[in-house]
Write an enzyme that holds these catalytic residues in place. Structure first.
Site: not given
Length: 454
Positions: A235, A309
């Site tokens: 990020k 996920r």
């Protein structure tokens, strides 16, 4: 830390000053009933009882009372501005009011995170006839979420999260187990291991079980990514700054399970939290890798920053093996949900209309909103892999929907399941919602579970 029963509420009205709670539409009649001096005082301040307004009323030795304006009387947020807007001390509400909403709003408004920085003042204290035990439990659950999310990862990593759940289990006589490090591979949780293996803090699956076998069984799953660098798809700095909050789903799941046990709701619960750090190291999982999962589905990693996920899929598969009546999962899963709905409105995905409608009805009743989003299965095409059964990402289109569809692949067919994609954070503070960690959809989930067994 704030003590709910002594710092926020009291049953002793001896030294309390009066607090008038007035809706804007009722203000004209209330104003006319006040002494001329009070009317003049309020008019001089242009007080009109609009939601969030507050005015102290003059007395002989300082404030003799106060009046606040509210909107929806059943919304706890309507009262939260009084807690720090009023001087510290005891206050009693004069006139009719929504007792439950008032107490809850007062308690939520009194929250401050004080682990590293002492509070500058105490909240105003509310006089109540009796301190409602359920209200106290809901305030404590919200505090649990806020405190866990606000705590920096150095003090809330996988092992500290395990300690929190272990302590809760011990307090309520629940069974607790954890699967740590390479034991995840031995016990067939390869996706959790893949995401967390690059950290010096071992990944783990936290597992707590409580309740009578004759009661309805609810599996509660929470994303416990204690810090998310994004992995090798790292990020940027501004996107990484608040990633201590990426375990907000786990905090919600833990708090909900604790609330069920505290209130002894007639349910059997299984709590599952995959707790990891998504770190960068020579052994970090890579874009393009294909990883195994507990369900036997092979997943191609399109983006290592879509890690939530990946850890959840093993936990959801394990939850399904327990044959619960329903699965609820909580996760700070996608930025796409925030783009669609903003920070205050969690996205609800559900494969069962009755379950979804129950959560939505509870959200409306508790003024703890969620918004249902579609499980539009044609969008599974965005998760197509040329070399594996499924990709973990792959398109900027419908990001929250495709994340939910990914998770659904790991839930047994026909088993009611709901997934809440929540922000778990306030970017800026407002009354009742200080900047930092936040519980969103938690009160509604609790009310829904109560209704299901009521």
């Amino acid at each position: 830390m704030t003590d709910i029963t002594t710092d926020i509420f009291t049953t002793d009205a001896q030294h309390a000053r009066p607090l008038h709670v007035v809706a804007r539409e009722a203000y004209g009649a209330w104003r006319e009933a006040q002494p001329a001096a009070t009317r003049a005082w309020l008019d001089a301040q242009a007080f009109d009882a609009s939601p969030g307004a507050l005015s102290l009323l003059p007395g002989e030795d300082g404030p003799g009372g106060a009046v606040i304006g509210i909107g929806d009387a059943r919304d706890p947020d309507s009262y939260a501005h009084a807690v720090f807007g009023l001087p510290a001390g005891d206050w009693r509400v004069d006139g009719a009011h929504e007792t439950d909403a008032l107490q809850l709003g007062w308690g939520l408004g009194a929250y401050r995170f004080t682990r590293y920085k002492a509070a500058t003042r105490k909240p105003a204290r509310l006089v109540v006839e009796a301190i409602d035990a359920e209200t106290v439990a809901v305030i404590a659950a919200t505090t649990r979420v806020r405190d866990m999310v606000n705590t920096p990862t150095e003090d809330m990593g996988p092992e500290q999260m395990e300690a929190v759940v272990r302590d809760i289990a011990a307090a309520h006589g629940a069974r607790f187990d954890s699967v740590v490090g390479d034991a995840l591979l031995a016990q067939n949780f390869p996706a959790i291991h893949a995401v967390g293996r690059a950290s010096h803090r071992a990944p783990r699956l936290l597992h707590m079980h409580w309740g009578d076998a004759s009661h309805p069984h609810v599996a509660i799953v929470g994303k416990g990514v204690c810090f998310d660098t994004g992995g090798l798809d790292i990020k940027p700095g501004d996107g990484m700054r608040n990633m201590k909050k990426d375990m907000g789903g786990a905090a919600h799941a833990i708090a909900l399970a604790e609330l069920v046990m505290t209130r002894k709701l007639p349910l059997r619960i299984t709590l599952l939290v995959p707790a990891v750090e998504n770190a960068i190291a020579p052994n970090a999982y890579r874009p393009g890798d294909v990883i195994a999962t507990r369900k036997g589905i092979h997943v191609e990693i399109d983006n290592t920053d879509a890690e939530g996920r990946v850890v959840l899929c093993d936990a959801l598969a394990f939850a399904g093996e327990q044959s619960p009546d329903v699965i609820l999962d909580f996760a700070t899963l996608t930025g796409a949900a925030r783009i669609a709905l903003g920070p205050d409105l969690p996205a609800l995905f559900c494969n069962d209309d009755a379950l979804a409608n129950a959560w939505l009805s509870a959200a409306e009743a508790t003024r703890d909103p969620v918004w249902r989003m579609p499980l539009w299965r044609p969008y599974l095409r965005y998760l197509t892999s040329g070399i594996a059964d499924l990709a973990n990402a792959g398109s900027r289109m419908a990001g929250a929907v495709t994340a939910a569809l990914y998770l659904e692949r790991f839930v047994p067919d026909g088993l009611p399941w709901a997934h809440l994609d929540t922000y778990a954070w306030n970017d800026s503070g407002r009354a009742g919602h200080p900047q930092g960690g936040e519980a969103l959809g938690l009160r509604a989930a609790w009310a829904m579970l109560k209704d299901r067994v009521g």
